[in-house]
Each structure stands twice: as structure tokens, then as C-alpha cells.
Design a protein around this motif. Structure first.
Motif, mmCIF file in Angstrom:
data_model
loop_
_atom_site.group_PDB
_atom_site.id
_atom_site.type_symbol
_atom_site.label_atom_id
_atom_site.label_comp_id
_atom_site.label_asym_id
_atom_site.label_seq_id
_atom_site.Cartn_x
_atom_site.Cartn_y
_atom_site.Cartn_z
ATOM 1 N N UNK A 73 0.833 -1.211 0.000
ATOM 2 C CA UNK A 73 0.000 0.000 0.000
ATOM 3 C C UNK A 73 0.864 1.254 0.000
ATOM 4 N N UNK B 232 2.610 1.717 -3.357
ATOM 5 C CA UNK B 232 1.739 2.069 -4.484
ATOM 6 C C UNK B 232 0.974 3.365 -4.272
ATOM 7 N N UNK C 90 1.655 5.768 -6.929
ATOM 8 C CA UNK C 90 1.132 5.291 -8.224
ATOM 9 C C UNK C 90 -0.342 5.635 -8.388
ATOM 10 N N UNK C 91 -1.054 5.742 -7.255
ATOM 11 C CA UNK C 91 -2.502 5.982 -7.318
ATOM 12 C C UNK C 91 -2.814 7.348 -7.926
ATOM 13 N N UNK D 298 -2.621 8.965 -13.911
ATOM 14 C CA UNK D 298 -3.760 8.768 -14.807
ATOM 15 C C UNK D 298 -3.267 8.881 -16.237
ATOM 16 N N UNK D 299 -3.145 7.723 -16.892
ATOM 17 C CA UNK D 299 -2.595 7.751 -18.256
ATOM 18 C C UNK D 299 -3.476 8.522 -19.236
ATOM 19 N N UNK E 237 0.997 11.264 -16.970
ATOM 20 C CA UNK E 237 0.740 10.213 -16.020
ATOM 21 C C UNK E 237 0.600 10.733 -14.593
#
Lengths: 688, 688
Positions: free
Chosen positions: A658, A661, A664-665, A668-669, A680
């Protein structure tokens, strides 16, 4: 209860005897296997800090700066071999080291036909020519491998026109200038700063400008110092009059012909004509000695006060062109640019220490290797620090005294100066694997800008980690910590923590963290040592990207004694050890929540009333931030209520996933299709 | 050795006594904790298989099909409540169940002003009108909630023109037709099949067509049967003459106003006018009884042999318009379509059984809940199966007899019929979390098309898992396995496995697996029971999307006794249990390699010489496939050389992460920007 006893450790046959069991559990109830619950060992950190040696860093720098090592040149290849030799050393090397090559699109001047900028009288005679090279003060500047100053990715071409002065070359600058002067077919001279290098030419072309000269204004870099007989290098850190900042004039990062794909030999390449974000017109950087000769002769109205600089004359807009009283009267400026694009093989040098418990989790530490000239500060001050970190860790590994819990990957990136190319191609090649497994990226490029204080930019999740490390490192020969020193130079008030050193946001693309942070969404940090901004207005250290950025310059005027280098090595190495060894990842999600709340408040302050007027509600955004805060609180509670050394290793792994990541959350590609790389990273782009 | 003993399990204080330890290790050397090394328990699977009850499935279906339950209608809300009641049952429910709402853009006919299609004579009189409703044979068809047949997302509008016959409405069909007939301002009648529903109107509009009627050709669905006095339902499974296939006429999946974003109340919505991929001209489906009345009256040249159908007349192109000898001579076809778009709240019903060892790893099992009318087969046959699986598992959970190793999430999706909306919005809302944590998605939509054989489409990684489950499930009242039966109906020769049942590729977007497979990159499966394709040419089961898809129809003509439903429940449940409980994920990466090799060989066969002519090398592609094969071999070797029950749980977790993320590695968010959803899945799109 009994059923909770489990055999652990990777590999190895298990031969249990009751006697050993009794002994073991007799000694320490609830004891656990080092392979599974290995945590940060403070004695390893203390040992690391003690062994980091400023003299070793100095020697590293001397080796790295013997010759100019611009990307893909013979000098660059020498540094590749040096890195490999160090990382493959049987006594102080890493578990493994190798090179990875990419075929990338670079831009160079033509060695046989140097770029030329001159003032040409109406009869066609060149009556003044801009210096082709920087004046030598030490043998370094006379090395035949010193590349002529140029604007990488400026097109070749010949342009002749009347000169105008356009301040920093922003859209606002050209707009103001064009109200007084017809810019069609003019050559603009502009200062570095205020806008991206390439923007100065892209903007100018929109107004009819046909060529751009870029110079370094002494007011912006030299605290107005201009005399090389007493004031500038070799008498101080200030830039000599003929010093010229080189640089990449491209907007995007990564190889320009293979966007989003690794530039391997068989990768599809877009046509050169499809490259976007580079100058459409010839562009050339020059030194302030030459800029002085040009600007002080300009005709036309005086430029506004804010456009004036250090020269002892009024900066005029240009008639366009020169004053009638000038020896340049009626003359044009002629630019003959011969840059050419070339596909070249650029190497990353990679090294790894394999993790003993979670080999599939990566901490990446990197810096570029290529420079514009000798690059003592940019980038070799960072490489010298990286090599000292790997020497100390390598010795512990080779002696069998230590193994990290997670894998550590070191990257010595190629062709950063042309647009973060080596690191971006690496991120593109290993996109899926790096996204799935990378815990953090630590970047130390220019490690020392000056002797005053540590500074850092980081994802909010890593703020507390950087501060923890800074508290533990002592200032050499003093009793106070790096943290105590830092907080005096730069601090902010955090609602949670009170007054703390100001860790900046990692929103730009100034170094190799960009692809990791914005494209892969990996929690990243950029760490260095800074000069005292209250004592100088210099935009950066003055020899930046010039032929004066040498070992002599670095060791005399940036960090005599190399103690600031040592401080950066200790702090960054401490960060690295905590990331690689901590059972629970040392990331703080509530600091991320605090940052989001800060962003939101700033947005409300700046745009709240406008949005309200337009009946655009900020409630969904406020709700999202509040939900994020609540989620981080729950995660923290879960962590507080856990006893990772007694529970299944899967529990720590799941919480670490968690934490890993979290960054990473925010990717948004689909976001911002017109923003290369950044598309991104919604957070970073929204902050810009 | 001793140091490898570790306490395991999530939570719980540890109180060890030497006695217990002695006893424990005395009994089983190298024994391990169930919490950490829990693996598939074959006795749990056997128990599950034994308890799956065909009568329970029949009762589920009866409950689910009492009333029509089109998305967001009162009937849909009844099924929401029924699902919640079942999943919240204290004796056979799940750990938790709830609903999640999205505000989605749907399209409905106007209840007060029904769509109308008529033949209008030159004096403006309607001389023939297409049936507004389907003829009732059971009380089901008379339910006032039966929606009038319509083409969802067809625009409202009035169109009047001469009729033409355009076969399936493909580009080739219109092109051929337009060589004989001027299509400007015509109405085209076309058959279902051969192209996407919406494509028939999108294509036609390019040729000047102003309205489209779509009918179900008896040759394609009914093996030419047309008489409702003896041949069609209620006498058989065949479609009655007035039966009309409803459907969504959109190209993309997910809510059309919120592409790539979850359709929450405050989500940004594109303007309706920006929706792409829906009919630009009025479109209406009709039954074959009405189609017969229109087509057999058409003037013009006879259509080609391949365009002819089951009607006892020659299918002509149309003059355009009707024969001079017809009672419709000189008449136009008039379409009055009153469909309207509406924002409606659509619910997913979610249920979960929490994992005991790896709660942060998800197995998702789903099916949509909404139907067009009663939807006994589509989708309730799947929901009836899902409810039987959750009943059997729920009983085990509630009785404390079993807990899955990983978490199981059940999804009862809303608004699938309008374009896979509920599942896609779910995938968009939880994009990051689902990508990070989801092991697999199992889709069982229409669970039984017919009684002959199991069939499955799956990611190559899951092929072996489906076959393992099929081997273990017996055909009811027979000695042979589902596998043995399947292989007789559909098989292929695998270079690795020899002759095996043919598991299809999951390349389309025919049901809710699309967002999981193509957008999230999750290993997915679609499982059902099929009819014998050697005995019928039916495109699908004939009552598909009509008012005849009822409990009566399903229980009499699709699966009397519900034993095929039972077979699907047993097989899909077996797959689910293996995914949720296996210590090592039951995915086979070398089967993926074999599939890639197959694709490559097919590509070389089809395009090799053309590519060679154009000097395009396939070597990089061949090399990539070979490298993938080598990587899967290395992974398999690593697995073979591991002893997961004795090694650290982190080792299995790390290999499972590789297996879980295998499918994700084929995603490329940059690929195919013009293909909504699919742009993430390079493999699937390349296969199309």
C-alpha cells in the motif's frame, strides 16, 4: 496458538530438534527469523556514516573529471569503464554490474564548421564576431574535447536580421516588445532564465523572429561581477566573461524519436520532422562579454526597468538594430548554425545489490554520468557521492557483513543533458516491472551547489524519511545535525509537525527523477547541498554547463575539503539504507494528506472566488481530499495496531505494498494528452 | 536452522509452551501454520461440488425472473434487494454485501409515445404498421413492464423514404448495394449479425441512408422455422414471428458521458453531442413477421444468393421502394422514433468473503443483473448460478468450516445491456486498487445456451486452470467428466498438451469481462454451457433479448432439470476455489508463451510475404516471443525448485505477484488511442 508457528526463510532444508527449539524459545519468546523480519539495523547505519570519507569523494571526482565526457563521446566511454571497474571490484563492488545501451537522437555542432554569430555591415563585411570558444584559465579549457557552446536541438540554418532585445523571451516579453518594434525578420537576444531554453525560440518565432541569441546576464548569475582580472573565476566562483551555458533546447524528456518506447535498435522511430517542442529557428548561446558588445549598441526605446541588467549602459529594445552612432550602425546580426542530429549509442551503467528477504522490491539510486564539458559539479559531484556510497556498502556486502532486505539498483544514466534520456529510456523499457516493484527512487545529480545547507525535493510521502536521516547526520566538525542547520536556512510551518525544514515538491523535470516520479509514479527524492541564497542572487552556481565547471573550480570554490559532499553521501546513504532495510517502509501517508490539504487551500485562495462566480463547485475536490485524509488515518491506525515482528511477514508486505503504491494511485494515463511524460502524474501537473 | 522458525498468522497474541511445541513438531516435522501456507483443500472442493444443487438454481431463476428487470427500473430494484437479502443472509450469506451506485447515461423509448414504423402511401395514409409489441403466449409477455423493442442510443427522429434491403449492413454490403441503387434518402432494412448493431446505421449513413430497420433473419436464428402454430416457442426454443432482439447500439463500453472516469454524481460529463460510435440516424429493430411483409414486396434486382434468407420470396435490393404490383407500390417507409437519453442511478451489488491469509489479493466473480425483459437466460441463468455458488460457500463460511486464503469479491453488475456499464464504472472507480490486487476475474453471464457441452474463453494463463476444474466435475448422472464431454465437441492440438478442449481467446467485449481484461489487464475467464453447433445454425439461443426469454422458456427448452446450470456452477466454483485457496496461483505462463507463438505463426502465414515485400522485418517480434518463452521457462524452473510450504511465505507471494501481473504486462496505455478501452490491451487488439 501452536498452529501459528511457521518455517520461514528462503531456501535451505529444515532440521529441527526439540533441544534447539527449547533453547531458542527459552531465550526469546516469540522470536523470529532474521530472513523474514530483518529490519533497519542502526549499527549498520552508524558504521556506514562513519566510513563515508570526504577524501575518497575527492578522488572519485578527480577521476571522473579528467577529460570532458559529453554523452556518447570517448570521454563518456572512459567514465562508463570507470563505473564498471568500480562496481565490479572484488573487494568493494556490487553483486553485479553491467551496461545497457540505447540508440538515441542527439544534436551536436559540426566540428569542422563551427557555429558562427557575427555583426555584418551593409556591405557584407563581418565587423564583429562572437567568441567561438571560452577563454582558457587552466589547461582544462584547452582540452580539444571541449565542445563549442551550442543549443542542442536548435536547427541548422542561416539567419540575418536586425537585432532586438527581448528580456527572457517569454510570451509576455515578446508581446510587450512587439508593441514598439516590428519583430518580423529580426534576431532576438534574450537572457537565460524566466522560461525554458527552447521556449525563447518557440515564442520568438510566433512574432516573426528568425534567430535567437541567449546569454547569461551577470545580474542573474554573477551578482553583477564581470571582470576576469579580479572578480570572476579563477578568482572566485563567478562566471568569466566568455563563459557560455550550453543546454538541451527541448521541451520533452526522453529520446525524441521514440516517445513512450525504449530506444532500442529495432524500435519504431518517428520522422525527425515530427519532433515537437524544439526551436523552429536557429538559436545559439553566447557569453556576457559578447552580449555586452551587442546590447549596449542597440537603438530604440529604453527597455523597462525590470529588463535592465548589470551592463553599464541602458538596455534598449533595438531600433530594430543598432544606434546610428554605433560602429554597428545599419548592420545586421548574422547567425550561421551547423548543428546536426545524430543517432548515437548511449550507455546506462547499472549495478545491483540483491535483496535477501524481498529481492523483488527495488530501491533505485541514480545520477547521470554525462556532462557538457568536464562537469565537475554537474553531474560528477553526484557521481562521486554515489561511488562513495557504493564503496562503503560494497565493502560490507563483499565482507559478508550486511545484505539489504530489498534489492538496491544503482543507475549511472547516459545522455541526461540532452533531455533525461538514459533514465527515461530505462523507465520505458522496464515500465511494467519497475511500476510493480519499485519502492523509491533517490536522485543525487549535482550533489553540492554550495557549502551552506542540505536541501531536498521529495514526494510528501518521503518527507519524514529525509528529515529522519538529516537528524542523524552530524555536520562535519560540529556538534549540530544536518537537520538543525537546514532548518535555519529554509523552513516552513507544518500543521502536524510545527516548524520543520522545507522539503520542496518534486514537480519539475530538472533531473533524472522525472521519468520515475511523473511517468512511473514512484515515490522519489532529489537531494543536494545548497549555497546561502541570502548571500547571492545567482540563479545557480555560475559555472553551470560551461568549460569552467572543473575539478579545480569545484575543489576551490564549491566545496573545499569535500565535507558538503560527505554530508550529502551520508544523508542520501542513510535514506537508502532505511528504504532498503526497514521491515515497514518509512513512508508517511498522512504527510501526503497534509500536502493535498495545502494544495487545496492554495487553490481555494487563488481561484475560489472565480470558481464560485462561474458556479463551479470545489466540493467534490474537498471531499476527495478529506477522504484521502481519512484513508491515511485508517492506514496509520492499522500500522500502530500491528506487531510486524510477531505477525506473518505477509502482513508487513501487504501494508508495504500500500505504501509503495500510494504514489502510483495519482497516475492517470488519460490525463493531459498534450503533456509528454507528465500525463501520467496528475498531482505534479496540477501543481505547475 | 533454528533461526528459521517464525511466528506467523495475522494478529493474535502468542503463548507458546514447550509441551505444545514438542507435541506439534513431534507429530509433523517441518510443519507450518495454516494461516501462512494454506493451500487448496481438495476435501473442501469435493464438498462444494457435492452441495451444488440444481433445484436451488431453478428456484433462484424463478425468483430472479418474476418480473422484467431492465436496468434502473422497478424490476431491477427488486433484484437488487433480492441479491442483498441473499448475500446478507445470516446462515448462507457473505462476510459483507452492499450496493454501489453510478449515475449513468441510458436510452429508453418514450412510454407515452411508442416508436412507430409504418408504410405510408403517397396520399399520406399509413397502410401497414409494424407490431408495437411481441405477441403473448404466456402471461410474461403481457407484463406492462415489458419494454417496447427499440435500439438503445438510436437518436429520436422522423425519417421517411423508399425501402432498400442491405443484407447485414456492413460496408461491403452497402457498397455493393449502392452500385445498383441510389441510397440517398432511403430507409435500409438489414439483418442482425455480421457487424455490430450500431455499425449497420453508422455505415448506412455514409451512403445517404436516413433510417435503418434491423430484423432477425429466421435462417440465421431459427433454422428457417417460422410458424408459431407448430414450430416456434411455445412449441420449441425457436423465436416466434413477432419476437424482436433489443440491444445497445453503441460501439464503446462503459458510461458514454464519462469515458475512463467512474460516473459518480459529481464526475465531469462530456456533452451528449460528443458521444461517438452510436447511430447518427433513426434505427429500430423489428420481428421477422414484419420484415417478411416488407422484404417480399421490394422491387429492384434480386440480391445475391448469399443475401437470401428463409422467406418464401426472392430478396430484392429495392427499387428503391416496393414493386409496382405490391399493395405498397409507390409507398414510403416512415420511422417515428422517440427514444430519449436519461441520466439514471444504476446499482452494482457487491459481496465479499474476506481472505484469511492474503486479504489484499482479490478473486472477482461477476455477472450482470439487468436484463432487457425477464432475461431468464440473459443474464439470470448466470445470476442463478452465482447465487448457488455463494449459498454453498456462504454456508461454509458462516459455519466456520472454511475461509479462503485470498479475498473473493462477487459483483452483480448493473446496466450491462446498455454497454457493460456497471462493471466498467467499477473498474474505472477502483482502477489503481484493482490493478494492484486482483488475481483473476471470472465471468459467468449467460450460463447455459444449451445442454451439450461446457465452453470457455480465457486468457491463455488460465487455460490449464479451467481444464483442471473441468476434469474434476462429473456430468450429472454419468460417469464421464465435463472435460471428456467437452473435448468431443470442441478441441484443438496444442504443441505442449496434445489434443485438449478448445479454450477460446477472450478478445471481444461481449460481456462484463471486457473492462477487467482489456482495461485493467486482469487474467479473465468467461464460462458457460453451449448447444451443439452441429445440430443448429442459430447465431445464439433464439429468444435472446426478446420477451420470450422467460423462466418457462429456460426450464422447458434450454436446460430442463437445470443440470447444465449445475455443471457450470460446479466448474466455475471449482475454478474460483482454486484461485482463492492455492498457495501458488494456478496460472501457467508457458501456455501464454504457446499462444503467443501461435499468434506469431498465424501472422507470419497471413502477412509474412507482404511484410517481406515491404522490407518490414518480423525479427524483433519473433525475438520478443522467444524471449517471453525463455522467461516463462525460467519462472517454471524457479517454481519447480521451490518448496513453498517450507520456505518463507514471501517467496510464494513474490512468484504469485509475477503470475498475477503477467497479464498486466501486455497493457500499453499509449496504444491505439482511437480504440476506447482496448487501448490498454495490445494483445487482444492485435488479435482482432
Amino acid at each position: 496458538m501452536l498452529k501459528k508457528v511457521l518455517l520461514c526463510g528462503l531456501g535451505g532444508a529444515v532440521a529441527l530438534t526439540v533441544g534447539i527449539l527449547l533453547g531458542h524459545f527459552g531465550i526469546k519468546q516469540g522470536s523470529t527469523s532474521p530472513e523474514c523480519v530483518q529490519d533497519v539495523d542502526e549499527s549498520v547505519i552508524a558504521q556506514f556514516l562513519a566510513e563515508v570519507d570526504n577524501n575518497q569523494i575527492q578522488e572519485n571526482l578527480r577521476q571522473l573529471t579528467k577529460v570532458p565526457h559529453m554523452a556518447t563521446t570517448a570521454g563518456d566511454e572512459e567514465t562508463v569503464k570507470y563505473m564498471l571497474k568500480r562496481w565490479q571490484d572484488p573487494d568493494s563492488g556490487l553483486d553485479d554490474a553491467w551496461r545497457e545501451e540505447y540508440m538515441v537522437f542527439l544534436s551536436f555542432p559540426d566540428e569542422k564548421t563551427p557555429n558562427r554569430v557575427s555583426v555584418v555591415s551593409p556591405n557584407g563585411t563581418a565587423i564583429f564576431t562572437v567568441s567561438e570558444k571560452e577563454k582558457p584559465y587552466t589547461p582544462d579549457q584547452e582540452d580539444p574535447a571541449v565542445v563549442q557552446p551550442y543549443a542542442a536541438y536548435s536547427p541548422a540554418g542561416n539567419a540575418k536580421g536586425k537585432l532586438v532585445y527581448a528580456n527572457y523571451g517569454t510570451m509576455e516579453d515578446y508581446t510587450l516588445l512587439s508593441k514598439t518594434v516590428n519583430l518580423n525578420n529580426t534576431i532576438a537576444i534574450v537572457k537565460y532564465g524566466g522560461a525554458g531554453r527552447q521556449a525563447k525560440a518557440i515564442n520568438g518565432a510566433l512574432f516573426g523572429v528568425i534567430g535567437v541569441l541567449v546569454y547569461t546576464e551577470p545580474k542573474d548569475i554573477n551578482d553583477n561581477k564581470m571582470s576576469d582580472s579580479s572578480q570572476t573565476y579563477p578568482h572566485s566562483w563567478y562566471l568569466p566573461p566568455t563563459g557560455v551555458e550550453r543546454g538541451s533546447y527541448s521541451s520533452d524528456f526522453g529520446d525524441l524519436l521514440t516517445p513512450y518506447l525504449a530506444a532500442k535498435e529495432d524500435t519504431y522511430r518517428i520522422p525527425e520532422s515530427d519532433i515537437k517542442g524544439i526551436p523552429p529557428i536557429p538559436t545559439q548561446p553566447i557569453g556576457f562579454l559578447d552580449a555586452y558588445s551587442l546590447i549596449c549598441e542597440l537603438d530604440g526605446s529604453p527597455a523597462p526597468e525590470t529588463w535592465q541588467g548589470a551592463f553599464n549602459c541602458t538596455y534598449n529594445f533595438g531600433g530594430p538594430g543598432f544606434k546610428a552612432t554605433s560602429s554597428f550602425a545599419s548592420s545586421d546580426v548574422q547567425m550561421d548554425i551547423y548543428n546536426k542530429g545524430e543517432l548515437r549509442n548511449s550507455s546506462n551503467v547499472m549495478g545491483v545489490i540483491r535483496g535477501s528477504v524481498e529481492p523483488d522490491r527495488y530501491i533505485i539510486y541514480g545520477n547521470h554520468r554525462d556532462s557538457w564539458v568536464h562537469g565537475a559539479i554537474d553531474p560528477s559531484s553526484g557521481t562521486a557521492v554515489m561511488l562513495e556510497i557504493t564503496r562503503v556498502l560494497g565493502k560490507m556486502v563483499k565482507a559478508g557483513r550486511w545484505k539489504p532486505r530489498r534489492s538496491i539498483i544503482f543507475g549511472s544514466w547516459g545522455a541526461e543533458e540532452f533531455g533525461l534520456i538514459g533514465s527515461t529510456e530505462y523507465a520505458e523499457e522496464y515500465y511494467s516491472k519497475l511500476r510493480a516493484r519499485t519502492v523509491a527512487y533517490i536522485n543525487v545529480d549535482i550533489s553540492v551547489f554550495g557549502n551552506a545547507t542540505l536541501q531536498a525535493q521529495a514526494s510528501p510521502a518521503a518527507q519524514s524519511l529525509v528529515l529522519t536521516a538529516a537528524k542523524q547526520v552530524k555536520i562535519p566538525n560540529k556538534d549540530s545535525s544536518v537537520y538543525d542547520n537546514w532548518i535555519q536556512y529554509s523552513n516552513r510551518t507544518s500543521p502536524t509537525h510545527g516548524i520543520i525544514p522545507n522539503v520542496g515538491f518534486l514537480t519539475g523535470a530538472g533531473s533524472d527523477y522525472a521519468a520515475f516520479m511523473h511517468f512511473l509514479g514512484i515515490t522519489s527524492m532529489d537531494i543536494s547541498h545548497a549555497y546561502d541564497r541570502s548571500k547571492t542572487n545567482a540563479r545557480t552556481y555560475p559555472a553551470y554547463h560551461t568549460a569552467y565547471d572543473t575539478f579545480d573550480y569545484a575543489s576551490k570554490y564549491i566545496d573545499p575539503g569535500f565535507t558538503s559532499h560527505q554530508t550529502v553521501a551520508r544523508t542520501a546513504g542513510n535514506v537508502l539504507l532505511r528504504l532498503s532495510d526497514s521491515l515497514l517502509l518509512p513512508f508517511n501517508s498522512t504527510d501526503y494528506a497534509e500536502s493535498l490539504e495545502q494544495y487545496l487551500n492554495t487553490a481555494l485562495k487563488n481561484f475560489g472566488s472565480t470558481l464560485a462566480q462561474k458556479k463551479i463547485s470545489v466540493e467534490p475536490l474537498s471531499n476527495a481530499v478529506a477522504k484521502f485524509r481519512a484513508a491515511t488515518n485508517r492506514l496509520n491506525e492499522l500500522i500502530l495496531n500491528s506487531n510486524f515482528k510477531k505477525e506473518s511477514p505477509l502482513k508487513a508486505r501487504s501494508i508495504n505494498d500500500q505504501l509503495m503504491l500510494l504514489e502510483r494511485a495519482f497516475l492517470d494515463p488519460q490525463a493531459f494528452p498534450d503533456k509528454y511524460g507528465y500525463r501520467f502524474d496528475t498531482i505534479s501537473l496540477l501543481l505547475q
